[in-house]
Structures are given as C-alpha cells and as structure tokens.
Write a protein that holds these residues in place. Structure first.
Motif, PDB file in Angstrom:
ATOM      1  N   LEU A 378       0.824  -1.212   0.000  1.00 26.63           N
ATOM      2  CA  LEU A 378       0.000   0.000   0.000  1.00 26.63           C
ATOM      3  C   LEU A 378       0.857   1.260   0.000  1.00 26.63           C
ATOM      4  CD1 LEU A 378      -2.646  -1.142   2.589  1.00 26.63           C
ATOM      5  CD2 LEU A 378      -3.202  -0.260   0.335  1.00 26.63           C
ATOM      6  N   ARG A 404      -1.889   3.352  -5.920  1.00 26.77           N
ATOM      7  CA  ARG A 404      -2.934   3.028  -4.935  1.00 26.77           C
ATOM      8  C   ARG A 404      -4.303   2.930  -5.598  1.00 26.77           C
ATOM      9  NH1 ARG A 404      -0.667   7.104  -0.556  1.00 26.77           N
ATOM     10  NH2 ARG A 404       0.816   5.741   0.520  1.00 26.77           N
ATOM     11  N   TRP A 409      -8.386  -2.392  -0.341  1.00 26.18           N
ATOM     12  CA  TRP A 409      -7.817  -2.931   0.901  1.00 26.18           C
ATOM     13  C   TRP A 409      -8.896  -3.084   1.948  1.00 26.18           C
ATOM     14  CZ3 TRP A 409      -6.000   0.542   5.225  1.00 26.18           C
ATOM     15  CH2 TRP A 409      -5.304  -0.168   6.216  1.00 26.18           C
ATOM     16  N   PRO A 411      -8.830  -3.745   5.818  1.00 25.26           N
ATOM     17  CA  PRO A 411      -7.991  -3.955   6.993  1.00 25.26           C
ATOM     18  C   PRO A 411      -8.689  -4.801   8.044  1.00 25.26           C
ATOM     19  CG  PRO A 411      -8.891  -1.748   7.014  1.00 25.26           C
ATOM     20  CD  PRO A 411      -9.382  -2.393   5.758  1.00 25.26           C
ATOM     21  N   PRO A 414     -11.493  -2.099   9.986  1.00 26.87           N
ATOM     22  CA  PRO A 414     -11.702  -0.951   9.100  1.00 26.87           C
ATOM     23  C   PRO A 414     -12.330   0.216   9.871  1.00 26.87           C
ATOM     24  CG  PRO A 414     -13.344  -2.641   8.687  1.00 26.87           C
ATOM     25  CD  PRO A 414     -12.376  -3.228   9.659  1.00 26.87           C
ATOM     26  N   THR A 415     -12.001   1.418   9.454  1.00 25.61           N
ATOM     27  CA  THR A 415     -12.592   2.598  10.073  1.00 25.61           C
ATOM     28  C   THR A 415     -13.877   2.943   9.346  1.00 25.61           C
ATOM     29  OG1 THR A 415     -10.360   3.364  10.436  1.00 25.61           O
ATOM     30  CG2 THR A 415     -12.121   4.957  10.797  1.00 25.61           C
ATOM     31  N   PHE A 417     -16.693   5.962   9.048  1.00 23.28           N
ATOM     32  CA  PHE A 417     -16.688   7.385   9.330  1.00 23.28           C
ATOM     33  C   PHE A 417     -18.082   7.870   9.705  1.00 23.28           C
ATOM     34  CE2 PHE A 417     -13.157   6.384   6.657  1.00 23.28           C
ATOM     35  CZ  PHE A 417     -12.106   7.039   7.281  1.00 23.28           C
ATOM     36  N   LEU A 427     -16.891   5.404  -0.202  1.00 22.64           N
ATOM     37  CA  LEU A 427     -15.771   6.221   0.264  1.00 22.64           C
ATOM     38  C   LEU A 427     -14.786   6.499  -0.871  1.00 22.64           C
ATOM     39  CD1 LEU A 427     -14.358   7.455   2.804  1.00 22.64           C
ATOM     40  CD2 LEU A 427     -13.116   5.313   2.991  1.00 22.64           C
ATOM     41  N   GLY A 428     -14.487   5.479  -1.660  1.00 19.79           N
ATOM     42  CA  GLY A 428     -13.499   5.643  -2.718  1.00 19.79           C
ATOM     43  C   GLY A 428     -14.066   6.306  -3.960  1.00 19.79           C
ATOM     44  N   ASP A 464     -17.217   6.118  14.347  1.00 17.55           N
ATOM     45  CA  ASP A 464     -16.582   4.854  14.018  1.00 17.55           C
ATOM     46  C   ASP A 464     -17.567   3.681  14.030  1.00 17.55           C
ATOM     47  OD1 ASP A 464     -14.519   3.396  13.121  1.00 17.55           O
ATOM     48  OD2 ASP A 464     -13.522   3.133  15.052  1.00 17.55           O
ATOM     49  N   ARG A 480     -17.366  -1.678   0.469  1.00 15.08           N
ATOM     50  CA  ARG A 480     -16.474  -0.602   0.044  1.00 15.08           C
ATOM     51  C   ARG A 480     -15.456  -1.140  -0.960  1.00 15.08           C
ATOM     52  NH1 ARG A 480     -13.668   2.037   5.224  1.00 15.08           N
ATOM     53  NH2 ARG A 480     -15.502   3.301   5.657  1.00 15.08           N
ATOM     54  N   VAL A 481     -14.903  -2.298  -0.637  1.00 13.18           N
ATOM     55  CA  VAL A 481     -13.889  -2.901  -1.502  1.00 13.18           C
ATOM     56  C   VAL A 481     -14.504  -3.329  -2.832  1.00 13.18           C
ATOM     57  CG1 VAL A 481     -12.306  -4.839  -1.724  1.00 13.18           C
ATOM     58  CG2 VAL A 481     -12.464  -3.609   0.443  1.00 13.18           C
ATOM     59  N   ARG A 484     -15.018  -0.367  -5.004  1.00 13.82           N
ATOM     60  CA  ARG A 484     -13.721   0.149  -5.429  1.00 13.82           C
ATOM     61  C   ARG A 484     -13.317  -0.478  -6.762  1.00 13.82           C
ATOM     62  NH1 ARG A 484     -10.050   4.006  -4.715  1.00 13.82           N
ATOM     63  NH2 ARG A 484      -7.896   3.332  -4.585  1.00 13.82           N
TER      64      ARG A 484
ATOM     65  N   ASP B 273     -11.205  11.694  12.779  1.00 11.97           N
ATOM     66  CA  ASP B 273     -11.598  10.808  11.677  1.00 11.97           C
ATOM     67  C   ASP B 273     -10.508  10.749  10.621  1.00 11.97           C
ATOM     68  OD1 ASP B 273     -13.946   9.758  12.435  1.00 11.97           O
ATOM     69  OD2 ASP B 273     -15.174  10.695  10.876  1.00 11.97           O
ATOM     70  N   HIS B 276      -7.216   9.134  12.277  1.00  7.71           N
ATOM     71  CA  HIS B 276      -7.442   7.757  12.699  1.00  7.71           C
ATOM     72  C   HIS B 276      -7.733   6.873  11.492  1.00  7.71           C
ATOM     73  CE1 HIS B 276      -8.611   4.449  15.227  1.00  7.71           C
ATOM     74  NE2 HIS B 276      -9.774   4.372  14.626  1.00  7.71           N
ATOM     75  N   GLY B 277      -8.527   7.400  10.574  1.00 10.55           N
ATOM     76  CA  GLY B 277      -8.913   6.611   9.406  1.00 10.55           C
ATOM     77  C   GLY B 277      -8.009   6.825   8.216  1.00 10.55           C
ATOM     78  N   ASP B 280      -7.355   3.941   5.741  1.00  9.11           N
ATOM     79  CA  ASP B 280      -8.524   3.644   4.904  1.00  9.11           C
ATOM     80  C   ASP B 280      -8.736   4.726   3.861  1.00  9.11           C
ATOM     81  OD1 ASP B 280      -8.832   2.504   7.676  1.00  9.11           O
ATOM     82  OD2 ASP B 280     -10.479   1.442   6.678  1.00  9.11           O
ATOM     83  N   ILE B 282      -6.572   6.923   2.591  1.00  7.58           N
ATOM     84  CA  ILE B 282      -5.546   6.950   1.548  1.00  7.58           C
ATOM     85  C   ILE B 282      -5.740   5.769   0.611  1.00  7.58           C
ATOM     86  CG2 ILE B 282      -3.083   6.681   1.112  1.00  7.58           C
ATOM     87  CD1 ILE B 282      -2.509   8.377   3.471  1.00  7.58           C
ATOM     88  N   ALA B 283      -6.013   4.605   1.180  1.00 10.50           N
ATOM     89  CA  ALA B 283      -6.175   3.426   0.337  1.00 10.50           C
ATOM     90  C   ALA B 283      -7.346   3.590  -0.625  1.00 10.50           C
ATOM     91  CB  ALA B 283      -6.373   2.192   1.208  1.00 10.50           C
ATOM     92  N   HIS B 284      -8.351   4.358  -0.231  1.00  8.76           N
ATOM     93  CA  HIS B 284      -9.502   4.565  -1.107  1.00  8.76           C
ATOM     94  C   HIS B 284      -9.426   5.872  -1.876  1.00  8.76           C
ATOM     95  CE1 HIS B 284     -11.109   1.308   1.363  1.00  8.76           C
ATOM     96  NE2 HIS B 284     -11.871   1.049   0.320  1.00  8.76           N
ATOM     97  N   GLY B 285      -8.286   6.543  -1.781  1.00 10.73           N
ATOM     98  CA  GLY B 285      -8.114   7.791  -2.506  1.00 10.73           C
ATOM     99  C   GLY B 285      -9.046   8.890  -2.032  1.00 10.73           C
ATOM    100  N   ALA B 286      -9.500   8.782  -0.785  1.00  8.30           N
ATOM    101  CA  ALA B 286     -10.479   9.751  -0.289  1.00  8.30           C
ATOM    102  C   ALA B 286      -9.871  10.758   0.673  1.00  8.30           C
ATOM    103  CB  ALA B 286     -11.632   9.013   0.391  1.00  8.30           C
ATOM    104  N   ARG B 290     -11.401  14.446   2.277  1.00  8.35           N
ATOM    105  CA  ARG B 290     -11.570  14.591   3.727  1.00  8.35           C
ATOM    106  C   ARG B 290     -10.792  15.800   4.238  1.00  8.35           C
ATOM    107  NH1 ARG B 290     -15.164  11.806   7.241  1.00  8.35           N
ATOM    108  NH2 ARG B 290     -16.241  10.736   5.572  1.00  8.35           N
TER     109      ARG B 290
END
Lengths: 546, 622
Positions: A378, A404, A409, A411, A414-415, A417, A427-428, A464, A480-481, A484, B273, B276-277, B280, B282-286, B290
C-alpha cells in the motif's frame, strides 16, 4: 526556548501582521502612558501649588478623559488582534500539519491520537502566547524606550537610574534561570512520574483490591507526595529567586528614584511637575518587563505545541516515484522491514511472486509480518531492504497515488466514518450511483441487514460505526472494496473478530470478490486459508525469488 | 526566566502520553512492592480521618457513609476539606501576599506624599520618616512576595497529597463496580488530572483572590479616610474590575462557546476521523476530499472566532476605563476638596496616584476567576466520587471467616452495575468444594457481574450469596477476598518489573515461589530468557508483553496466593484463536485441585470442567 521562534513567522504568515500591529499598539500605548503622566502632573501641580479651581482644570480633565478612552481602546484592540491572530495562526498551522500528515501517509499512524490532540487541543495553547506573551514582550521593549525619552530631558539622574537598573532584570533572571533550569526539568520529570504512578495505582485498583493491597497504598501515596513536596519546595526556594530579584530591582529602583527626586525637589533642583512625571512614569517602565516574566510560562506550552508541529513540517518529505502505474506480476525480492527500537524486524526477509489473477494467503503466527507485507504494497511502509516490483518496475519508482488507485484494501479493523452507510460504502467513489452501492452491498452480504434498518442506506452512523456489530462493520467495509473495483485486493484477516456464522457470510463475499482479481490475504483461520489458491509462509527463511 | 512547572501540565502529559517514554521503561518509576514495603512500616490507619465502616440497614441498602466519603458542599467542600491540614500555611501565604501588595501600594502613596511635601521645601529631616518608609516598602515587597509564593506552593502541595490520599481511599471503596470511571480508562486519567488541578486552584485562584479582597478593602479605607468621594470611586471601580469584569467575561465566554463549541466539536471529529482513518482514506483515494472538508470546517471556525473576538476585548477595555475613571474622579474631587480646605494639598497626589497602584495589585483577579470556572468542573467531578454510593458495604459487626472446605451458593440473586439496569435476575448457582464450573453466555449477559459479586466488589440488590452458609454481606470484603481469588478479564499489570508485578499478590514470596507460579503459568522459560530476567519492565499496562504473555503473567500472580476458590475470567479480546484456547487449557490445568468458576465465551473445549452453566438475558440458568 526562543522568545520569538522564526519558524512561527515562516510557517504562519498571520503572525507577521500581528507582530507589526502589536508594535504599533505598543508604541501608541507607551505614548498614552506618557501623556497621562504629564497631564496628571499638570493637574496636581495646578491645584496643589497654584490653588487652581476645578473649572480651570477643564483642558487637563478633557485631555485625561481622552487618554483614558484611548487607552481603553488600545487595550480592546490588543485583545481583539490577539484573538484574531491566534485563530489565524492556529488555523494555518493546523491546515499545514494535516496536509503534511496526509501527504506522508499513515507511516506514523501509531501516533494518530497524539497528533489529533496536537492539531486541535495542543495548538489552542498558542492562545496564551498570542494573547498575553507576545504583546507583553513588545511592550517590554516599547514602553521603557518611550518613557525614558520623556524622563531623560526632564531629569537625567532618574533616567540614568532606570537605564542602569532595567537591564539588570533580564540579566539576573537569566542567571537564576540558567541555574534552576536543570533542577526544574528534573522536578518536572519527578512530578510527571508521580502523577503517572498515581494514575497507574488508581487504574490498577481493582487488582490491588483482589490481593488486599489497596489500603497499603494509601501510606505510599502520602509518603511519595510528602517526599515530592519537600524536594519541590527546596527547588522553588531557588527558582523563585528569579522573581524575587525582579520584584526587588523593580520596586527598589522606583524607591530610589522617588527618594532621589524628593531630595532634589527640596533643594530646588527640580520642579514638582517634573518630579510627579518621573514618579508616575518610573514604575511604568518596569511594569511590562515584570509582566513578561509572569507570562513566560503561558507562552511555553503554546511554543512547545508549535515546536511539535514544526518538527513534522520541517522533516524531509517521503520520496514518491513518478512512473505511471501498470498492473502485472508482483515480485517480492528479500523485502525486509526493520522497526526502530524493536529487536524483532517488522518483516523478516520475504520473497515471493504473485501472478495476476492469483488468490494467495499469507500465513504465519501473529506478529510475523503478514500485515507488514500489505503495508508495503500500500506504500504505507517503505522496505528497509529488498524491493517490490510490479510488472517488472520497482514500486519505489511508481507514482504512489496512481499505484494506490489499482489497489483495494480491507484492513483487520476498518474505520467507519461519521456519516451515512451509503457514504461509507462509496468512500473511494463519492459519486457512485445508488444502484452501484446496492450491488456492492449485496455482493458483500450487507444488503439484508442494511435494508432492515429503518433508514436503509441513509442510516447515519455514529463515531466509528458505533451501534453496528463487528460483522456488520466488516461487511460494510467489504462492500467498500467491491465498489472500489480494483484489480489488486488486499485483505487483512477479514474475519478475525467475527463469530462463525458471520465469518461464513464474509467468506462468501470474499469468494465472489476474488473472481477476476488478484487477491493477497493475511489469514490464520484454516477455513479462510482454504479460499486461496496457495499459501505463502511469512517469517520463514527466505530464498531469493530467482 | 524559569518558573515552577505547573502540575496541571505534568498531569496532562501523563494523561495524554499513551506510549511510555523509553527512559521510563528502563527505570520503572515505582514499584508496588516498594509501596507495600513502606506501607507495612507506616500505619495506614494513622491517616487523619477515621475509617468507620458504613452501616447497612435492614433492606441491605447503603444507609450511611464513613466520614471519608461524605464531603459536604460539593466542589468547595472537596477543596476545603483537603486544604484543612495546610490551613495555617495558607493564612501565612495570604498575610505575606497582602503585605507584598500593600508594600507596592504603600510605596506609591508614600512617594506621592514625599514629593508633594518636598515641593514645599521643608528641612530634609522632616522627610526622613517618609524616605525610610519608601525604601522599606521598596525592599519588603519583593521579599514578601517571595515568601507568599513559597509558602503558597508548599501549602498547595500538602493539599495535593492529602487530596490524593482521600480520593484514593474513596476510589478503593468503590472500584470497580461503584464508578463508571473504571469501565473507561480515559475517565480514570481525567480523574487523576482533576486531582492535580487542586494546586492550580489554590495558588492561582484562591490566594490571589483572597489577597486582592483584603488589599482592595484596605485601600478603599485608606483613600476614603483622606477623601470619602475618592474612596467611593475606588470601591466602585474595584467592584467593577473584580466582580463585574469576571461576570462579563464569563458571559462573553459562554456566548462565544455556544457559537464556537459546535464548530470545535466538528473540527475535532473531522481531525480524529481524518488521522485515525488515514490508512482507509488513503487506500480509497479519499484523503484529499476529507482534508478539504476539515479545512472547510477550520475556515468556518476561524471566521466565527474572528467574529467573537470583538466581545472578548470588552473586559480589558472596561478594566482600563474603571481605573481611569477612578483616577479622574479622584482628581476632580480632590481639587474641589483642596479648594474647600477639606483636603490637605499634600495629600492630593496621594489620593490621585494611589488608585492606579491598587488596580494594578488586583489586576490578576479576572484571570483567576476564569481559571476557577475550569477548575470547578474538575473539583465537582472529584466531589462526585466522594458522593457515589458504595457498591458493597462493609458489615458493622463482621462475622468470622468460615474455615472451609468452602461452598459458595447464589440464590435468586438480582444485581447490576447501576441500580436502574439489573443484569442478573434471579440467578442461582452452587459451587461445591473442588467443583469446576464453566459460566457461559454472550457478552453483557452478566458473567463479570457474577465475579464482582463473589469478590464483594458489588452487593446483590436482592437474593443471597452465602459462603458456607454465612451471608457474604456479613463478612469483611478483605476476608472474602482471602478465600476467593479473581483473575479478571482486565487484570492490571503495573508499569514496573515482572517480579514486582508478581509481588503485588504476595510481597514476601520467595524467588522459588515466584518461579513455581511462573512455571504453572507456563511462563518460566520465557521469564528466564528475558534480557533482565524477572527485573524486566513490563511497560505501561504491560504493553511490552504480548497479549498472551500479559494474561499468563496475571495468572502467575493469581497463583501465588493459595486461594481455595478461584474465578477465572477468560480473555478473548486481542488474542488469536489458538493462544486463547491454549490459555484456557492452562488456566484449568494450573488451578487443578481448587474450586474454580471459569467465565468463558466459548462452548467447545470445556471437557475439563464438571458442568457448564449458561447465563443470559431472560435466559433461565440451567
């Protein structure tokens, strides 16, 4: 610590304007102080020596009233300017800090709580610096200068007394300060340790009670507190000397000036007017310097916070490649990650090749570096040795952001929001159509429970994802994945915190996800490993993959 | 320019640092066995307050509390009770502080008179008293201020120690069942920081305000005796600055807070957020989007702060105006009085120049009042600890501890962590000598509540728990805990060495006994391989050990005590499947021969226990 950090002026442009404004206001205030002294002296002299009527005092009273109003206005302006400058500087530093942290990526994410505190609460400590310390520092320079300009022509002797004693104050304070700084720092550590000890003992109270040890701790707490008090008071005896010197010099000088002008007044060398002007102005010359000492502490905390921000901003940025990303076979060639301060490496030498379309499981005992392999892919962690190549090109040469975009991904934790479930899933891709979100949720096995919620995809999640079960959270993250839709999917123990039933649902989702994609998954549950085409042991002695 | 470090900050440092600094690891700050060692020599009951046990009325509800637990008057009561032993020192600090401020005012007043008098060209001899007085004031101010600060800090630190002991005692009677704080680590941290706030309250609020009140009143009398009108003007001005301005600032702050608090909260959430996140995002390009959203909140907050800035300056302006008006009134009234012969001309300068010096002496009051607002909350939270009801009450006339072999019986027990939310309803369980029972159920079903009841951290609201037929409530808690051991899910590791963590259970254990306990917990080889052996630090909350090692060390500690009955709360969080399964097997193996209640989430792999009891909401126990 420098009273005025040049990095503050560099990183926060708003502080420059404030500094200029402070000087203007400071000089104005000094001028008003001098004007007030002269007017008061005139008024008192006129009444006392010349027996003037109140009506004759008209111009003096009008002048004094004007000066008082002007001083109030300056006091107001100083405060307002300080609040505004502080707000602006905090905002500038915060935005720069956050932008930099985002650019650096989550390499130091173990510190995310600490950095969040710094960005919000920590920087608030700058209020004290801007509202009190910096203006006071300016005044400490401006007021004595202006006051002395007024006194010197009137009474050279008094001016000389002030000029001679004034520099002694910072000098003595620095001397005492240097002497006590080391002890003070030691004291600070003792206190921090004492607080930590108390915290430790309180947090462990249930355990102490189990073993019948709670009562015995009372005496220890008292003993430790007493010992600390004795040590502290011994240190303070010296530390407070700096304030003693300051007060002593300031008041004693005023006393000397007062007695001096009194005596010269008797001998007729001075007029009452001049004597009064000098008497009123002499304490004013020392006042800002005394207050700057008192405010120094308020500033230290803010500067320390600013320092922490500068430490991040001034660190060299992580290098990123520029080559375009193309997806293909992934090769790990003796990739090693050392963790500073740990005897075990984050990832012992790891070599492997993953072909496009393959589904591989990374296995090994916890702590062997499975997640680290994913972090390297990553771009969250740079290998300290070895290299990763994708489609024959070293990953370090590829533009990180572009690479990227080819990776999805999931995890371990996962977080989620604050916001709707829909926004969390897309999200992506914030502009994904509702239909796409639905499809992704269905593939992830999340559609059923989301549809059962009163507001469906528009359900607003608290912090969260509070209120959702671990399995529900994991399925939203899996959706989400899916949305993506990236060629490479990285999964990190996706069923670690799930019960058997939910884990099965998530496994079904992963099976669907793997179709037509390259999947690298860290796993140690056998049923999860069974999904993969083959297993890659992490932590085993690595042979170079050639 | 060095000043003493504010304990507040230190507390904040301690509270916000989650990772201990490496230096702290290398040299453990404290040692529970050192504590117990000194605790053994000092008499814990020699504390100033007696610890008479609370009484229990017929219904089993706490009826009274000991002198320790009842602190009258909320936050002020907390402060006064803790400050009482340091009372004489506080009085001395006030006297010195009044003297210092008085000297500063006296210096100006006497100088003003000296100069006025000198302008009439009297013989120098006539000025000698004033000259000496001016010099004396000049010297005494600094010296007295020094004394005030030194004595004040000494008193504050004495109070801090006293309060720490009192809070600890109150907590020890309630932990963990009586306080929500023990269910959240951050609340414990905040409470500890709150205790540290007491130094701030004394040194920066109580002393300056008291001194300002005395000095202000004295100055009004002095000026008023020369010229009543000027005295009245000074009194009004002082009231405005010392009472009006703090009220005004409080109002402004509350209004600004109402405006800014939502934005601050939004910013805080956004930043947390984002950081902490971050993986996630960065991996989703978001992350960029944010970041822009947080920047937008930041900009709105900044704009709101700019708008509210105008009001914050009003307090400063009013202070300057009050002082100026006092001076003007003094000049006008003085001029009139001098013309009318009611005021000696020599005193005019005194009447006009004294008030500004008084205003300077009390200038710290508004800031002190602002500090109090924050500190009051801290003290209130402490007061709430003292006021919290005791979750388990000690018997007035304790029954002797039965000698065993022990039978534990729960009959129709109702209980819960808070009175309005019972977790257990009519729970029955019998634990015969040597029996090994697994207590199974989903999280939140009340398994840990059963454990808390058995070690007398909590009393049942209804039903009976008996040990060999004696009601547990008739036994002293410490006695019960000699028979019933508890290895909690959250068994705490102290930030010290392996050995000292073990010795929390038994300070006098021999090395052989320590090693035997480690062996039983299958930790001996590990301990021997450690770089510093048993002297190796475990870190804050044991962070330097793995989850499994932490649990095994806690097990070894519990095994050091020969508890005939043991409650083992099996951990599941932060442990992988295999480690957890191995640990459960080892728990049962190491406690062979004892009566055991195993609290567990798992239903398989329980072949080693005699029977399995299910506990669950609305689910009747088997």
């Amino acid at each position: 610590m420098k009273p005025l950090d040049p990095r503050l002026l560099r990183h926060a442009g708003a502080s420059r304007g404030f500094l200029i404004l402070s000087v203007v206001l400071g000089v104005t205030l000094a001028g008003l102080v001098v004007a007030q002294a002269s007017l008061l002296a005139t008024g008192i002299t006129a009444v006392f020596l010349d027996g003037a009527q109140v009506s004759a005092l008209g111009p003096v009273l009008a002048g004094l009233a004007a000066v008082v109003v002007a001083r109030a206005a300056v006091a107001w302006a100083q405060e307002v300017a300080a609040v505004r400058a502080s707000a602006a500087v905090k905002s500038q530093l915060r935005r720069a800090l956050l932008a930099r942290l985002v650019a650096d990526g989550p390499a130091g994410s173990g510190r995310s709580g600490e950095l969040a505190t710094l960005a919000v609460r920590g920087l608030d400590a700058l209020d004290g610096y801007f509202a009190r310390y910096l203006p006071q520092l300016v005044l400490a320079l401006a007021v004595p200068a202006v006051v002395l300009t007024r006194i010197a022509p009137a009474d050279l002797l008094a001016a000389a007394t002030i000029v001679l004693t004034l520099p002694l104050i910072p000098l003595f304070m620095a001397l005492v300060g240097m002497h006590t700084e080391a002890t003070n720092r030691r004291q600070f550590r003792t206190l921090a340790r004492l607080s930590h000890h108390f915290l430790d003992v309180v947090a462990g109270l249930p355990t102490l009670r189990v073993f019948g040890r709670a009562r015995a701790q009372e005496a220890t707490i008292r003993e430790a507190g007493e010992q600390y008090r004795r040590l502290t008071v011994r240190t303070l005896r010296v530390a407070f000397l700096s304030a003693l010197v300051l007060e002593l010099l300031a008041t004693l000088s005023v006393a000397l000036v007062a007695v001096g002008i009194g005596l010269r007044l008797v001998s007729g060398e001075l007029t009452l007017h001049t004597a009064l002007v000098v008497l009123i102005l002499a304490p004013e010359a020392y006042l800002p310097l005394r207050q700057v000492g008192a405010q120094f502490h308020a500033s230290a905390e803010g500067l320390a916070a600013a320092n922490d921000v500068f430490a991040v901003l001034d660190a060299p940025p992580a290098p990123s490649g520029t080559a375009p990303a193309s997806f293909g076979a992934i090769r790990f060639d003796c990739v090693t990650v050392e963790r500073a301060g740990r005897d075990r490496p984050g990832l012992p030498p790891f070599s492997a090749t993953v072909l496009p379309g393959e589904f591989v499981a990374l296995t090994g005992p916890s702590g062997c570096g499975k997640s680290t392999v994913l972090d390297v892919l990553l771009g969250f962690t740079a290998p300290s040795d070895g290299a990763v190549t994708v489609d024959g090109r070293p990953l370090s040469e590829v533009d990180t952001a572009a690479w990227r975009r080819t990776v999805a991904w999931l995890p371990q934790r996962p977080t989620l929001f604050a916001g709707t479930i829909r926004d969390n899933i897309r999200l992506g891709d914030p502009h994904a159509a509702p239909r796409q979100v639905r499809t992704a949720a269905a593939s992830a096995g999340a559609l059923e429970f989301v549809s059962a919620l009163p507001n469906g995809f528009d359900t607003v999640l608290a912090d969260d994802g509070a209120g959702l079960s671990a399995g529900q959270r994991q399925r939203i993250a899996l959706a989400r994945v899916f949305l993506r839709d990236a060629p490479l999917v990285l999964l990190d123990e996706p069923t670690a915190n799930l019960d058997a039933e939910t884990a099965a649902v998530v496994r079904d989702g992963i099976r669907r996800l793997a179709v037509g994609r390259t999947v690298i998954m860290a796993a140690h549950r056998p049923d999860l490993i069974a999904l993969a085409d083959r297993e890659l042991r992490v932590g085993a002695v690595a042979e170079p993959a050639r | 320019m060095t000043r003493p470090v504010a304990p507040r900050q230190a507390a904040a440092t301690a509270a916000t640092t989650t990772a201990p600094d490496p230096a702290g690891k290398a040299s453990p700050a404290h040692t529970p066995d050192e504590m117990t060692a000194s605790g053994a020599t000092a008499d814990p009951s020699g504390a100033t307050t007696d610890m008479s046990p609370p009484t229990v009325d017929a219904s089993g509800v706490t009826a009274g509390a000991s002198g320790v637990t009842r602190v009258a008057g909320g936050w002020a009561g907390v402060l006064l009770t803790a400050a009482r032993p340091a009372g004489p020192m506080l009085v001395l600090a006030v006297v010195a502080g009044v003297g210092a401020a008085g000297a500063a005012i006296g210096l100006i007043a006497t100088s003003a008179w000296l100069i006025s008098r000198a302008a009439l060209h009297p013989p120098v001899l006539h000025l000698m008293v004033a000259i000496v007085a001016v010099r004396a004031f000049g010297i005494s101010r600094g010296v007295l201020r020094y004394l005030e600060r030194l004595v004040g800090h000494d008193a504050a630190l004495r109070t801090l120690t006293e309060l720490r002991v009192r809070v600890f005692r109150a907590l020890a009677e309630r932990a963990p069942a009586g306080l929500a704080a023990f269910r959240r680590a951050d609340l414990v941290q905040r409470l500890v920081a709150d205790v540290d706030a007491v130094v701030d309250v004394l040194v920066r609020v109580l002393l300056p305000v008291t001194i300002a009140a005395v000095v202000g009143a004295g100055s009004v009398l002095l000026v008023g005796s020369m010229l009543p009108a000027a005295g009245v003007a000074l009194a009004v001005g002082l009231l405005v600055v010392c009472v009006g301005v703090p009220l005004l600032q409080g109002l402004v702050a509350r209004r600004a807070d109402g405006l800014l608090a939502p934005l601050r909260a939004e910013l805080s959430t956004g930043v947390v957020d984002l950081l902490h996140g971050l993986p996630d995002l960065i991996a989703h390009g978001a992350a960029g989007a944010r970041l822009a959203a947080v920047a937008d909140t930041d900009a709105r907050l900044r704009a709101a702060e700019r708008r509210s800035a105008a009001a914050t300056g009003v307090g400063a302006a009013v202070t300057v105006l009050s002082s100026g008006i006092g001076m003007l009134v003094g000049l006008v009234a003085g001029a009139v009085a001098v013309r009318a012969g009611r005021l000696d001309g020599e005193l005019l300068a005194v009447v006009v120049l004294t008030p500004p010096a008084v205003f300077e002496a009390v200038s710290g009051v508004p800031a002190a009042a602002q500090r109090l607002a924050g500190a009051r909350e801290a003290l209130r939270r402490i007061a709430a600890v003292f006021a919290a009801p005791l979750p388990a009450t000690e018997p007035a006339d304790p029954a002797p501890l039965p000698t065993g072999p022990h039978t534990l019986r729960l009959a129709g027990v109702h209980a819960g962590w808070s009175a309005d939310r019972p977790v257990l309803r009519g729970f029955d369980l019998t634990l015969e000598p040597g029996q090994r029972i697994a207590l199974v159920g989903p999280s939140g079903a009340g398994k840990s509540t059963v454990a808390a009841l058995l070690v007398r951290f909590l009393d049942p609201t209804a039903g009976r728990i008996t040990l060999d037929g004696v009601d547990l409530r008739d036994l002293r808690g410490d006695d019960v805990r000699q028979v019933i051991g508890y290895l909690g899910e959250d068994a705490y590791l102290f930030d010290t060495t392996v050995e000292r963590n073990l010795r929390v259970a038994r300070a006098d254990a021999t090395t052989a006994e320590l090693e035997e306990a480690l062996r039983a917990a299958r930790l001996l080889d590990w301990a021997r391989a450690l770089p510093q052996g048993l002297g190796t630090p475990v870190g804050e909350h044991g962070v330097l050990l793995s989850g499994g090692e932490q649990r095994r060390l806690a097990l070894a500690r519990a095994l050091l005590m020969p508890f005939p009955i043991m409650i083992l709360d099996e951990p599941t969080e932060h442990l992988d499947e295999r480690t957890a399964a191995e640990l459960t097997a080892d728990l049962l193996r190491a406690t062979r021969g004892r009566t055991v209640l195993l609290i567990t989430h798992r239903t398989e792999g329980l072949s080693d226990v005699d029977s399995v009891v299910h506990v669950g909401r609305g689910c009747a126990p088997r």
